[in-house]
Design a protein around this motif. Structure first.
Motif, PDB file in Angstrom:
ATOM      1  N   ASN A 463       0.909  -0.928  -0.092  1.00  0.00           N
ATOM      2  CA  ASN A 463       0.094  -0.057   0.088  1.00  0.00           C
ATOM      3  C   ASN A 463       0.878   1.050   0.002  1.00  0.00           C
ATOM      4  N   LEU A 464       0.791   2.079  -1.057  1.00  0.00           N
ATOM      5  CA  LEU A 464       1.690   3.340  -1.257  1.00  0.00           C
ATOM      6  C   LEU A 464       1.483   4.302  -0.049  1.00  0.00           C
ATOM      7  N   MET A 465       0.557   4.391   0.978  1.00  0.00           N
ATOM      8  CA  MET A 465       0.647   5.440   2.068  1.00  0.00           C
ATOM      9  C   MET A 465       1.941   5.320   2.612  1.00  0.00           C
ATOM     10  N   PRO A 466       2.589   6.428   2.978  1.00  0.00           N
ATOM     11  CA  PRO A 466       3.858   6.332   3.324  1.00  0.00           C
ATOM     12  C   PRO A 466       3.952   5.369   4.790  1.00  0.00           C
ATOM     13  N   ILE A 467       3.259   5.673   5.491  1.00  0.00           N
ATOM     14  CA  ILE A 467       3.543   4.682   6.950  1.00  0.00           C
ATOM     15  C   ILE A 467       3.404   3.538   6.411  1.00  0.00           C
ATOM     16  N   ASP A 468       2.570   3.117   5.727  1.00  0.00           N
ATOM     17  CA  ASP A 468       2.346   1.642   5.380  1.00  0.00           C
ATOM     18  C   ASP A 468       3.354   1.188   4.259  1.00  0.00           C
ATOM     19  N   ARG A 471       6.549   0.648   6.672  1.00  0.00           N
ATOM     20  CA  ARG A 471       6.264  -0.922   7.391  1.00  0.00           C
ATOM     21  C   ARG A 471       6.735  -2.142   6.605  1.00  0.00           C
ATOM     22  N   TRP A 472       6.125  -1.849   5.165  1.00  0.00           N
ATOM     23  CA  TRP A 472       6.446  -2.858   4.271  1.00  0.00           C
ATOM     24  C   TRP A 472       7.772  -3.170   3.809  1.00  0.00           C
ATOM     25  N   LEU A 473       8.420  -1.798   3.641  1.00  0.00           N
ATOM     26  CA  LEU A 473       9.901  -1.936   3.057  1.00  0.00           C
ATOM     27  C   LEU A 473      10.921  -2.238   4.338  1.00  0.00           C
ATOM     28  N   SER A 474      10.483  -2.059   5.402  1.00  0.00           N
ATOM     29  CA  SER A 474      11.384  -2.548   6.493  1.00  0.00           C
ATOM     30  C   SER A 474      11.049  -3.970   7.229  1.00  0.00           C
ATOM     31  N   SER A 495      17.678   7.886   5.361  1.00  0.00           N
ATOM     32  CA  SER A 495      17.557   8.113   3.844  1.00  0.00           C
ATOM     33  C   SER A 495      16.147   7.224   3.361  1.00  0.00           C
ATOM     34  N   ALA A 496      16.109   6.062   3.905  1.00  0.00           N
ATOM     35  CA  ALA A 496      15.068   5.106   3.430  1.00  0.00           C
ATOM     36  C   ALA A 496      13.759   5.935   3.698  1.00  0.00           C
ATOM     37  N   ARG A 508       4.119  13.368   2.108  1.00  0.00           N
ATOM     38  CA  ARG A 508       3.971  12.861   3.463  1.00  0.00           C
ATOM     39  C   ARG A 508       5.147  11.973   3.937  1.00  0.00           C
ATOM     40  N   SER A 509       5.486  12.163   4.951  1.00  0.00           N
ATOM     41  CA  SER A 509       6.702  11.512   5.510  1.00  0.00           C
ATOM     42  C   SER A 509       6.143  10.280   6.256  1.00  0.00           C
ATOM     43  N   PRO A 510       6.936   8.977   6.307  1.00  0.00           N
ATOM     44  CA  PRO A 510       6.420   8.043   7.272  1.00  0.00           C
ATOM     45  C   PRO A 510       6.611   8.480   8.718  1.00  0.00           C
TER      46      PRO A 510
END
Ligand code: FAD
Length: 658
Positions: A463-468, A471-474, A495-496, A508-510
């Motif tokens: 999901n491309l919402m920054p916070i999601d 979470r997905w990336l990390s 940086s990520a 928007r920032s995560p």
């Protein structure tokens, strides 16, 4: 058995204690004494109860059972492939264990052309450890300070710098691996680079055989017993490393499956140009690689030396098929469509012919077996958008060399060593594939590929919402790349997060969990003790870590420092003061901010994984997290403004042609 073929030696892999010598009275040894107390191929031969000798062969019964062996064909480590991964493994094995017989079997005669030209800084430290950094520097490859992109929410050009460009200084070359150069990378002409590395491996005492093509892997179940070469000869060893790149020989012959994300099936088309303008000159021999989005794919522009530049197009295989164009037509169209790159090529001459390949991301189901290891691209491939393939190749090869040396030492549980290598190697590739999926699905500049981008996100469950997205990336944790540091893929944590913000259409920032808080309490409830490996100076050290519900807290490096600080106090001001004292004692003033920021990122990573509970004490000031000295990610105009602010006497040479 056809003439010339010698039955592979049956050796017992991972044997560590030296077995007692054979008592047969006719046992003879013409071999030199070993230089260490560890078991080597020489020992295997010495242990043989020699029967008859003919044509240079030694026949008899050894510790390992019935064998017929030629001395020249029994090695401690047999490596298939003399690319960067193979040379790295061989060099490090010989550096730390000069008594080992290591052979590289390479099917091509070098120099040979190869794609994969843009490094990340992590490689530089490995080159230094290999003792080859000076030789690579002497080849005068461009210094890579970072990359400029058009990618993400809009078409504004932005930079990732490994080292703040305004702090870079003009320094004569060849330089040493010190100061600012510890933070930079190279852009390499692979025909030159791979030969430097292979020659270096030979100079370290590895035997290099080329052109020698390995045709088949001989195995009994999961144990490799030998490699059959084109022409019939069989080469045997105690350990085998597959560094055959995209050929992935062991996977093919041992029937090891892999995962290929359907939507990261791309093709690449590229050529080389003489006398292209560099997009930017920074300092002495420094530049940034250029990446430009097109509606249907992206272009790389990578200077490889003063006059030669690599320029390539990547697009989805589906787009290529549907376009009805040849790779050459697609490529030429891209060079017309991307005006900035076209301008850099106006006075340049194309070398030709155009080269193309499929570049499908994939990861092997296994990266290690009973007596074998997969390194580099033989273990998997992550899309070139992150320039991470070579980093993964060098680091997995280093890891395999370390693992083999520890298996021989016999101080650690062999099963742990193998599974540690397997997990780390595959996790590294998976994290980069995940990043690749995010980079493709979040690029609004791919206007012709909207549905394709949506399906990448769908396939990945993203999901491309920054916070999601964050979470997905990390997922998979922070410790896979550099033990003890908060790193995701090839990015530090800050940086990520900046990348995620840049890709969000609303900017928007995560965010940071620790921002706006001022109490931080360790929460180790329910955690169990475990160990992870820390690779240093040829040894894998077992360092303690805590695990809980899949999350790992390595008690080493920055994480250990932060945990120590949290044991002293839960008050933000006191924790910050503890961390400042730590960096003041340990680092020179110029490096303190960078290391302090890394500690704050470690605190954030611990908070994210639930090891730290962040709260607010209303009577005290709140923490304001501003990590400006992590890898610099900012618009290109901001980078130029930062340089303009530097005193002209100090300022690096900076000339932009775009
Ligand atoms: C289009 C594209 C662009 C890329 N761009 C980048 C980039 O910018 N940055 C980056 O870091 N990475 C990039 N990569 C990835 C990079 O090319 C690889 O990660 C890297 O080359 C892997 O190194 P390696 O040593 O594992 O394999 P290789 O470099 O492929 O070496 C394998 C060697 O094994 C030999 N071999 C194969 N089979 C046999 C056999 N049967 N017997 C004997 N020898 C054999 C081959 O001849 C070869 O020399 C890119 C990849 C692609 C496809």
């Amino acid at each position: 058995m056809p003439a010339g073929i010698v039955e592979p030696v049956r050796t017992s892999p991972f044997r560590t204690p030296r077995p007692p010598p054979f008592s047969h009275s006719s046992a003879t040894s013409l071999l030199p004494e070993p230089i260490s107390g560890l078991w080597t191929a020489e020992d295997e031969l010495r242990s043989i109860n020699l029967g008859e000798c003919s044509n240079g062969r030694v026949a008899g019964r050894g510790q390992s059972g019935d064998i017929v062996v030629e001395r020249a064909q029994l090695y401690d480590v047999v490596i298939v492939g003399g690319g960067p991964a193979g040379s790295t493994a061989a060099t490090l094995l010989r550096k730390y264990r000069p008594d080992l017989r290591v052979v590289i079997l390479e099917k091509e005669v070098f120099p040979r052309e190869h794609i994969g030209e843009s490094h990340l800084p992590a490689i530089s430290a490995i080159l230094d450890e290999m003792g080859v950094w000076d030789k690579v520097e002497a080849a005068n490859f461009p210094i890579k300070l970072g990359a400029s992109f058009t990618w993400g929410a809009n078409s504004e050009r932005w930079d990732i710098d490994f080292y703040p460009v305004e702090k870079f200084r003009d320094e004569p070359r060849p330089a040493k691996f010190v100061g600012q150069r510890r933070h930079t990378a190279f852009q390499v002409d692979r025909s030159i680079y791979d030969k430097i590395l292979l020659d270096h491996a030979a100079s370290m005492g590895a035997e290099v055989r080329q052109p020698v093509k390995v045709q088949h892997v001989l195995h009994e179940g999961d144990r490799i017993t030998g490699l059959r070469l084109e022409g019939g000869e069989v080469i045997s060893g105690r350990h085998y490393i597959d560094a055959s790149g995209t050929v992935a020989l062991f996977r093919r012959d041992l029937g090891i499956g892999g995962t290929i994300p359907e939507e990261l099936k791309n093709i690449a088309v590229w050529d080389y140009f003489q006398n292209a303008e560099w997009a930017v000159h920074i300092g002495v021999g420094g530049t940034r690689i250029q990446v430009r989005s097109l509606p249907y794919g992206w272009i790389w522009f990578i200077p490889l030396g003063p006059t030669r530049t690599s320029v390539g197009l990547v697009c989805p295989a589906k787009y290529y098929i549907q376009s009805g164009k040849t790779p050459e037509q697609l490529y030429e169209q891209a060079l017309i469509d991307q005006k900035e790159i076209a301008a850099l090529l106006v006075k340049a001459t194309r070398e030709g012919p155009v080269r193309s390949c499929k570049d499908w991301s994939n990861v092997s189901d296994r990266a290690a077996g009973e007596n074998w290891f997969l390194v580099g691209e033989a273990a998997g491939f992550a899309d070139p958008i992150l320039s991470a393939g070579m980093t993964l190749a060098h680091s997995s090869a280093r890891d395999a060399a370390y693992t083999i040396m520890e298996l021989d030492r016999g101080e650690h549980d062999p099963a742990w060593l193998r599974s540690r290598f397997d997990e780390r190697t595959r996790l590294g590739i998976q994290q980069h594939i995940r990043f690749g999926q995010y980079w493709y699905s979040a690029n609004s500049c791919f206007t012709d590929l909207q549905e394709h981008c949506r399906s990448i996100a769908r396939e990945a469950g993203l999901n491309l919402m920054p916070i999601d997205a964050w979470r997905w990336l990390s997922q998979g944790g922070f410790s896979a790349d550099l033990i003890g540091q908060a790193v995701v893929g090839s990015f530090d944590l800050a940086s990520a997060k900046q990348v995620v913000q840049r890709f969000d259409k609303a900017g928007r920032s995560p965010g940071m969990i620790i921002d706006g808080k001022n109490t931080f309490k360790l929460n180790l409830r329910g955690a169990t003790e475990s160990v992870i490996g820390d690779l240093r100076d040829g040894r894998i050290n077992r360092v303690p870590c805590l695990v809980r519900r899949g999350a790992q807290l390595p008690l080493v490096g920055n994480f250990a420092v932060v945990v120590d600080a949290l044991k002293v106090s839960s008050d933000a001001a006191e924790i910050v003061s503890y961390l400042r004292n730590y960096v003041n004692l340990k680092y020179a003033p110029i490096h303190r901010k960078h290391h302090f920021d890394a500690l704050i990122q470690a605190l954030e990573a611990l908070a994210q994984d639930g090891w730290v509970e962040a709260g607010v004490n209303r009577k005290k000031p709140l923490m304001n997290v501003n990590l400006t000295d992590s890898r610099h990610i900012r618009s290109s105009s901001q980078s130029e403004e930062a340089i303009a602010k530097v005193d002209p006497a100090e300022r690096p040479t900076y000339k932009s042609n775009i």
